[in-house]
Scaffold this motif. Structure first.
Motif, mmCIF file in Angstrom:
data_model
loop_
_atom_site.group_PDB
_atom_site.id
_atom_site.type_symbol
_atom_site.label_atom_id
_atom_site.label_comp_id
_atom_site.label_asym_id
_atom_site.label_seq_id
_atom_site.Cartn_x
_atom_site.Cartn_y
_atom_site.Cartn_z
ATOM 1 N N GLU A 1 0.807 -1.211 0.000
ATOM 2 C CA GLU A 1 0.000 0.000 0.000
ATOM 3 C C GLU A 1 0.846 1.271 0.000
ATOM 4 O O GLU A 1 0.307 2.373 -0.076
ATOM 5 C CB GLU A 1 -0.935 0.009 1.212
ATOM 6 N N LEU A 2 2.159 1.147 0.095
ATOM 7 C CA LEU A 2 3.022 2.324 0.214
ATOM 8 C C LEU A 2 2.987 3.171 -1.057
ATOM 9 O O LEU A 2 3.156 2.665 -2.163
ATOM 10 C CB LEU A 2 4.463 1.887 0.504
ATOM 11 N N THR A 3 2.774 4.471 -0.888
ATOM 12 C CA THR A 3 2.760 5.408 -2.010
ATOM 13 C C THR A 3 3.693 6.580 -1.720
ATOM 14 O O THR A 3 4.194 6.737 -0.607
ATOM 15 C CB THR A 3 1.346 5.952 -2.270
ATOM 16 N N ILE A 4 3.908 7.400 -2.736
ATOM 17 C CA ILE A 4 4.640 8.660 -2.548
ATOM 18 C C ILE A 4 3.609 9.746 -2.282
ATOM 19 O O ILE A 4 2.805 10.075 -3.159
ATOM 20 C CB ILE A 4 5.481 9.018 -3.793
ATOM 21 N N GLN A 5 3.611 10.301 -1.081
ATOM 22 C CA GLN A 5 2.664 11.367 -0.772
ATOM 23 C C GLN A 5 3.071 12.654 -1.479
ATOM 24 O O GLN A 5 2.216 13.405 -1.958
ATOM 25 C CB GLN A 5 2.609 11.588 0.746
ATOM 26 N N GLY A 6 4.372 12.894 -1.538
ATOM 27 C CA GLY A 6 4.833 14.088 -2.229
ATOM 28 C C GLY A 6 6.314 14.344 -2.014
ATOM 29 O O GLY A 6 6.954 13.744 -1.147
ATOM 30 N N ILE A 7 6.837 15.237 -2.832
ATOM 31 C CA ILE A 7 8.222 15.698 -2.731
ATOM 32 C C ILE A 7 8.172 17.200 -2.482
ATOM 33 O O ILE A 7 7.494 17.930 -3.221
ATOM 34 C CB ILE A 7 8.998 15.411 -4.030
ATOM 35 N N VAL A 8 8.845 17.659 -1.447
ATOM 36 C CA VAL A 8 8.845 19.090 -1.150
ATOM 37 C C VAL A 8 10.263 19.643 -1.299
ATOM 38 O O VAL A 8 11.227 19.080 -0.765
ATOM 39 C CB VAL A 8 8.282 19.379 0.258
ATOM 40 N N LEU A 9 10.401 20.706 -2.066
ATOM 41 C CA LEU A 9 11.697 21.332 -2.297
ATOM 42 C C LEU A 9 12.055 22.217 -1.111
ATOM 43 O O LEU A 9 11.274 23.095 -0.716
ATOM 44 C CB LEU A 9 11.664 22.153 -3.584
ATOM 45 N N THR A 10 13.233 21.973 -0.528
ATOM 46 C CA THR A 10 13.657 22.699 0.665
ATOM 47 C C THR A 10 14.935 23.495 0.392
ATOM 48 O O THR A 10 15.618 23.278 -0.605
ATOM 49 C CB THR A 10 13.925 21.724 1.827
ATOM 50 N N MET A 11 15.217 24.435 1.327
ATOM 51 C CA MET A 11 16.422 25.274 1.240
ATOM 52 C C MET A 11 16.489 25.972 -0.118
ATOM 53 O O MET A 11 17.541 26.056 -0.747
ATOM 54 C CB MET A 11 17.679 24.444 1.517
ATOM 55 N N TYR A 12 15.362 26.434 -0.550
ATOM 56 C CA TYR A 12 15.212 27.044 -1.876
ATOM 57 C C TYR A 12 15.763 28.469 -1.851
ATOM 58 O O TYR A 12 15.407 29.277 -0.993
ATOM 59 C CB TYR A 12 13.730 27.061 -2.251
ATOM 60 N N ASP A 13 16.640 28.766 -2.804
ATOM 61 C CA ASP A 13 17.267 30.088 -2.897
ATOM 62 C C ASP A 13 16.991 30.665 -4.285
ATOM 63 O O ASP A 13 17.584 30.251 -5.279
ATOM 64 C CB ASP A 13 18.776 29.969 -2.667
ATOM 65 N N ARG A 14 16.075 31.601 -4.354
ATOM 66 C CA ARG A 14 15.662 32.157 -5.648
ATOM 67 C C ARG A 14 16.766 32.960 -6.329
ATOM 68 O O ARG A 14 16.692 33.245 -7.525
ATOM 69 C CB ARG A 14 14.414 33.030 -5.468
ATOM 70 N N ARG A 15 17.801 33.319 -5.581
ATOM 71 C CA ARG A 15 18.914 34.074 -6.175
ATOM 72 C C ARG A 15 19.856 33.167 -6.959
ATOM 73 O O ARG A 15 20.684 33.642 -7.735
ATOM 74 C CB ARG A 15 19.702 34.797 -5.075
ATOM 75 N N ASN A 16 19.722 31.875 -6.743
ATOM 76 C CA ASN A 16 20.623 30.903 -7.366
ATOM 77 C C ASN A 16 19.943 30.291 -8.594
ATOM 78 O O ASN A 16 18.930 29.595 -8.482
ATOM 79 C CB ASN A 16 20.973 29.810 -6.345
ATOM 80 N N LYS B 1 3.669 22.314 -4.834
ATOM 81 C CA LYS B 1 3.802 23.672 -5.357
ATOM 82 C C LYS B 1 4.516 24.560 -4.343
ATOM 83 O O LYS B 1 5.276 25.459 -4.712
ATOM 84 C CB LYS B 1 2.419 24.237 -5.694
ATOM 85 N N SER B 2 4.242 24.330 -3.073
ATOM 86 C CA SER B 2 4.914 25.073 -2.008
ATOM 87 C C SER B 2 6.390 24.701 -1.969
ATOM 88 O O SER B 2 6.740 23.522 -2.073
ATOM 89 C CB SER B 2 4.282 24.744 -0.653
ATOM 90 N N VAL B 3 7.258 25.679 -1.843
ATOM 91 C CA VAL B 3 8.693 25.444 -1.675
ATOM 92 C C VAL B 3 9.137 26.099 -0.369
ATOM 93 O O VAL B 3 8.577 27.112 0.048
ATOM 94 C CB VAL B 3 9.516 25.982 -2.870
ATOM 95 N N ILE B 4 10.128 25.500 0.265
ATOM 96 C CA ILE B 4 10.604 25.980 1.565
ATOM 97 C C ILE B 4 11.913 26.745 1.365
ATOM 98 O O ILE B 4 12.918 26.155 0.955
ATOM 99 C CB ILE B 4 10.828 24.811 2.541
ATOM 100 N N PRO B 5 11.925 28.041 1.636
ATOM 101 C CA PRO B 5 13.129 28.839 1.378
ATOM 102 C C PRO B 5 14.189 28.672 2.468
ATOM 103 O O PRO B 5 13.892 28.226 3.583
ATOM 104 C CB PRO B 5 12.584 30.266 1.386
ATOM 105 N N ARG B 6 15.401 29.023 2.122
ATOM 106 C CA ARG B 6 16.431 29.173 3.157
ATOM 107 C C ARG B 6 16.001 30.318 4.060
ATOM 108 O O ARG B 6 15.603 31.378 3.584
ATOM 109 C CB ARG B 6 17.790 29.484 2.534
ATOM 110 N N ASN B 7 16.113 30.122 5.380
ATOM 111 C CA ASN B 7 15.579 31.127 6.299
ATOM 112 C C ASN B 7 16.285 31.027 7.643
ATOM 113 O O ASN B 7 16.256 29.977 8.283
ATOM 114 C CB ASN B 7 14.063 30.917 6.438
ATOM 115 N N ILE B 8 16.916 32.097 8.074
ATOM 116 C CA ILE B 8 17.721 32.081 9.291
ATOM 117 C C ILE B 8 16.867 31.854 10.529
ATOM 118 O O ILE B 8 17.288 31.190 11.472
ATOM 119 C CB ILE B 8 18.551 33.383 9.428
ATOM 120 N N ARG B 9 15.632 32.341 10.530
ATOM 121 C CA ARG B 9 14.773 32.178 11.702
ATOM 122 C C ARG B 9 14.433 30.699 11.931
ATOM 123 O O ARG B 9 14.299 30.256 13.074
ATOM 124 C CB ARG B 9 13.491 32.994 11.527
#
Length: 275
Positions: free
Chosen positions: A187-202, A222-230
Motif C-alpha cells: 500500500e506504500l505510495t509517494i505522498q509528495g516531494i517538497v523542495l527545501t532550502m530554496y534560494d531564488r537568487r541561485n 507547489k509550495s517550496v521551503i526557502p532558506r531562512n535564518i529564523r
C-alpha cells in the motif's frame, strides 16, 4: 516511476507518513516538526515519532534530554506500548515519541529478530486510532530503521534540497520505496516531494526545480521551503519555527505546504470514495 503500482490506500485514520531522505541536512526534521505543528494548528491530532538517534525532532519540539526516559527505542525493542512512550509537546494536539542516541544500536539488535522489518508497524498498529496524522522522522540513511518506517507508513514524504547530489540520492530512494512496495508494504505510495532550502537568487536552484517537476510532475509540492535564518534559530529554543516566528518566510511556507497536503488528502479520499 517504474514497477508495479501500489494497492489502493485505506481511508481509515490515522494517515502515517514517513519523512524520508537518506541524505542528511536536507530539512527532513525541520519539515517534520513544522508540518506537524501546522497540522495541529488546524485541529488535527498529530503524533511525531522521532526515529532518528540524533533526537533532533524531540529537541525541536521542546522535549529535553532529561524527559526522554522512554523512547522510540523502547517502543520497538522493549515491548513498551505507544501510550507509554508518548509525551505531549507544548503545541496543543501535537504529541511526541522522543528518541535518544540509544536508538543507534537498535539496527544491530534487530538483525537477528523475527519480522525485524515490522517492529515499528507491530508496535503502533493497534494504538493509533485517536490520531489524524502520524509523522515518522527517519534517520539520514536507508538502513533498518528507515525500512521499519516505510513498512509502517501509508505514504512517503520526501524533503529534497535543491542541489545536484540530492537528485542522485532521490533516484536511489525511489528504488528503495519500490522494493518495499513490492516485497513488504504493497500500500506504500509517494505522498509528495517538497523542495527545501530554496534560494531564488541561485539560477541552479531553478534548474533543479524544473528538472524535478519535469520528471515527477504533480508529486512535487507547489509550495517550496526557502532558506531562512529564523528557521535555523528555532530548534535552539526548543520550538518549531511556526511558534518561534510565525511570520518568517519559512513558517509561512510550511503553513502553505500543510494546506496543500490537506487538499491532497481530501482529493485522495474523494477518489477512493468514488472508486
Amino acid at each position: 516511476m517504474t514497477g508495479s503500482k501500489a494497492k489502493q490506500p485505506s481511508l481509515t485514520a490515522p494517515r502515517i507518513l514517513a519523512v524520508v531522505n537518506q541524505k542528511g541536512g536536507v530539512g527532513k526534521t525541520t519539515t517534520t516538526v513544522n508540518l506537524a505543528t501546522a497540522l495541529a494548528a488546524v485541529n488535527k491530532k498529530v503524533l511525531v515519532i522521532d526515529f532518528d538517534p540524533q533526537g533532533n525532532a524531540s529537541t525541536g519540539l521542546g522535549i529535553e534530554s532529561s524527559q526522554r526516559e522512554l523512547t522510540s527505542y523502547d517502543l520497538i525493542l522493549n515491548d513498551v506500548s505507544l501510550d507509554e512512550v508518548t509525551q505531549p509537546s507544548a503545541v496543543p494536539d501535537l504529541f511526541v515519541v522522543p528518541a535518544t542516541i540509544d536508538l543507534s544500536g537498535s539496527e544491530i539488535e534487530m538483525v537477528s529478530l523475527v519480522k525485524r522489518e515490522y517492529r515499528l508497524k507491530d508496535a503502533i498498529q493497534n494504538n493509533v486510532q485517536s490520531y489524524d496524522y502520524i509523522l515518522i522522522d527517519c534517520p539520514p540513511s536507508l538502513g533498518l530503521l528507515t525500512l521499519n518506517a516505510l513498512v509502517a507508513a501509508n505514504a512517503v514524504l520526501i524533503p529534497l534540497q535543491c542541489e545536484f547530489y540530492a537528485l542522485e540520492g532521490l533516484s536511489h530512494l525511489m528504488r528503495t520505496v519500490e522494493l518495499v512496495r513490492n516485497n513488504l508494504n504493497p500500500e506504500l505510495t509517494i505522498q509528495g516531494i517538497v523542495l527545501t532550502m530554496y534560494d531564488r537568487r541561485n539560477k541552479f536552484t531553478e534548474q533543479i526545480e524544473n528538472d524535478v517537476r519535469g520528471y515527477f510532475g504533480e508529486q512535487v509540492y507547489k509550495s517550496v521551503i526557502p532558506r531562512n535564518i529564523r528557521m535555523s534559530e528555532a530548534p535552539s529554543h526548543g520550538k518549531p519555527a511556526l511558534i518561534y516566528d510565525m511570520n518568517c518566510a519559512g513558517s509561512k511556507a510550511y503553513i502553505q505546504m500543510a494546506s496543500e497536503l490537506l487538499k491532497r488528502e481530501r482529493q485522495l479520499q474523494k477518489e477512493l470514495t468514488a472508486a
